[in-house]
Design a protein around this motif. Structure first.
Motif, mmCIF file in Angstrom:
data_model
loop_
_atom_site.group_PDB
_atom_site.id
_atom_site.type_symbol
_atom_site.label_atom_id
_atom_site.label_comp_id
_atom_site.label_asym_id
_atom_site.label_seq_id
_atom_site.Cartn_x
_atom_site.Cartn_y
_atom_site.Cartn_z
ATOM 1 N N SER A 1 0.794 -1.229 0.000
ATOM 2 C CA SER A 1 0.000 0.000 0.000
ATOM 3 C C SER A 1 0.827 1.280 0.000
ATOM 4 O O SER A 1 0.425 2.267 -0.612
ATOM 5 N N GLY A 2 1.941 1.284 0.695
ATOM 6 C CA GLY A 2 2.710 2.510 0.888
ATOM 7 C C GLY A 2 3.079 3.265 -0.376
ATOM 8 O O GLY A 2 2.708 4.440 -0.526
ATOM 9 N N PRO A 3 3.795 2.658 -1.296
ATOM 10 C CA PRO A 3 4.218 3.398 -2.492
ATOM 11 C C PRO A 3 3.055 3.917 -3.336
ATOM 12 O O PRO A 3 3.099 5.040 -3.839
ATOM 13 N N ALA A 4 2.002 3.133 -3.475
ATOM 14 C CA ALA A 4 0.852 3.570 -4.274
ATOM 15 C C ALA A 4 0.141 4.740 -3.598
ATOM 16 O O ALA A 4 -0.277 5.692 -4.263
ATOM 17 N N ALA A 5 0.021 4.681 -2.286
ATOM 18 C CA ALA A 5 -0.619 5.779 -1.546
ATOM 19 C C ALA A 5 0.180 7.067 -1.698
ATOM 20 O O ALA A 5 -0.394 8.139 -1.915
ATOM 21 N N GLU A 6 1.492 6.970 -1.598
ATOM 22 C CA GLU A 6 2.347 8.154 -1.751
ATOM 23 C C GLU A 6 2.196 8.752 -3.148
ATOM 24 O O GLU A 6 2.091 9.969 -3.298
ATOM 25 N N ALA A 7 2.187 7.903 -4.157
ATOM 26 C CA ALA A 7 2.057 8.385 -5.537
ATOM 27 C C ALA A 7 0.698 9.049 -5.745
ATOM 28 O O ALA A 7 0.616 10.127 -6.356
ATOM 29 N N PHE A 8 -0.365 8.442 -5.222
ATOM 30 C CA PHE A 8 -1.688 9.028 -5.377
ATOM 31 C C PHE A 8 -1.781 10.362 -4.653
ATOM 32 O O PHE A 8 -2.285 11.343 -5.198
ATOM 33 N N LEU A 9 -1.305 10.421 -3.425
ATOM 34 C CA LEU A 9 -1.373 11.663 -2.654
ATOM 35 C C LEU A 9 -0.611 12.792 -3.341
ATOM 36 O O LEU A 9 -1.076 13.935 -3.366
ATOM 37 N N ALA A 10 0.544 12.486 -3.894
ATOM 38 C CA ALA A 10 1.322 13.507 -4.590
ATOM 39 C C ALA A 10 0.550 14.035 -5.810
ATOM 40 O O ALA A 10 0.502 15.250 -6.035
ATOM 41 N N LEU A 11 -0.054 13.139 -6.565
ATOM 42 C CA LEU A 11 -0.835 13.550 -7.736
ATOM 43 C C LEU A 11 -2.058 14.349 -7.303
ATOM 44 O O LEU A 11 -2.351 15.408 -7.865
ATOM 45 N N TRP A 12 -2.751 13.884 -6.314
ATOM 46 C CA TRP A 12 -3.959 14.538 -5.825
ATOM 47 C C TRP A 12 -3.648 15.934 -5.293
ATOM 48 O O TRP A 12 -4.346 16.899 -5.587
ATOM 49 N N ALA A 13 -2.557 16.052 -4.545
ATOM 50 C CA ALA A 13 -2.160 17.359 -4.000
ATOM 51 C C ALA A 13 -1.845 18.349 -5.120
ATOM 52 O O ALA A 13 -2.137 19.539 -4.999
ATOM 53 N N ARG A 14 -1.255 17.877 -6.228
ATOM 54 C CA ARG A 14 -0.966 18.759 -7.368
ATOM 55 C C ARG A 14 -2.253 19.237 -8.039
ATOM 56 O O ARG A 14 -2.301 20.337 -8.566
#
Length: 189
Positions: free
Chosen positions: A114-127
């Motif tokens: 879960s960790g890497p996918a969550a980080e990638a999604f959060l970064a995209l969502w924040a942008r």
């Protein structure tokens, strides 16, 4: 180059686990799916527990690949949605891990995957969000939304339309929180 003889078993097991969870993983069912005798299964894996261990390691690798693809996305819709649809079996496998996370090995795999996918999604969502929410609040909303997402995720709901509506509602929720409101998140209709 000769194909790994365990790959056919692992692919069949991966698909079966994604569809039915651990209860569906039976050597007889797998043997029928791959068209190979049960003795071949035991030759390669010794027992179902060894097989499930390899299956979980396979999922972590696939989850990391998905995370790399998510990190390369420039938008939630359509780019991320396209990637998620291409990894539908991985998402359904991840859902089964969440459902069965009380079982130690599934919980460990879930955490690692879960960790890497969550980080990638959060970064995209924040942008994509013109939000003034603090990162820890955005992360909290994400955790709640993720649980909600997997509760609703099925083979039938995993469509471009559903994902687009879900992400749209999630974005509206964060914008409302930023403005001081809080609409309901109903999961994309």
């Amino acid at each position: 180059m000769k194909e790994d003889p365990t790959a056919i078993w692992l692919q069949a097991g991966y698909d079966l686990f994604a569809a039915t969870g651990p209860a569906g993983l039976k050597v007889e069912v797998l043997a029928r799916r791959v068209g190979i005798s049960k003795s071949s299964f035991y030759h390669h894996f010794a027992d179902l527990e060894v097989f499930i261990g390899q299956l979980l390691r396979c999922h972590v690798g696939r989850a990391r690949q998905l995370a790399r693809r998510e990190a390369a996305c420039g938008s939630l819709d359509p780019e991320l949605i396209t990637v998620l649809l291409e990894h539908r079996t991985d998402l359904l496998f991840q859902r089964q891990l969440r459902v069965h996370r009380r079982h130690g090995p599934y919980a460990e795999c879930l955490a690692e995957a879960s960790g890497p996918a969550a980080e990638a999604f959060l970064a995209l969502w924040a942008r994509e969000l013109p939000s003034h929410l603090a990162p820890h609040l955005l992360g909290g909303v994400f955790q709640l939304a993720l649980e909600n997402f997997y509760l609703q995720l099925t083979e039938a709901t995993l469509t471009r339309e559903w994902l687009s509506a879900y992400f749209g509602q999630l974005t509206q929720l964060v914008r409302a929180l930023s403005a001081g409101g809080a609409p309901a998140l109903d999961g994309g209709g």
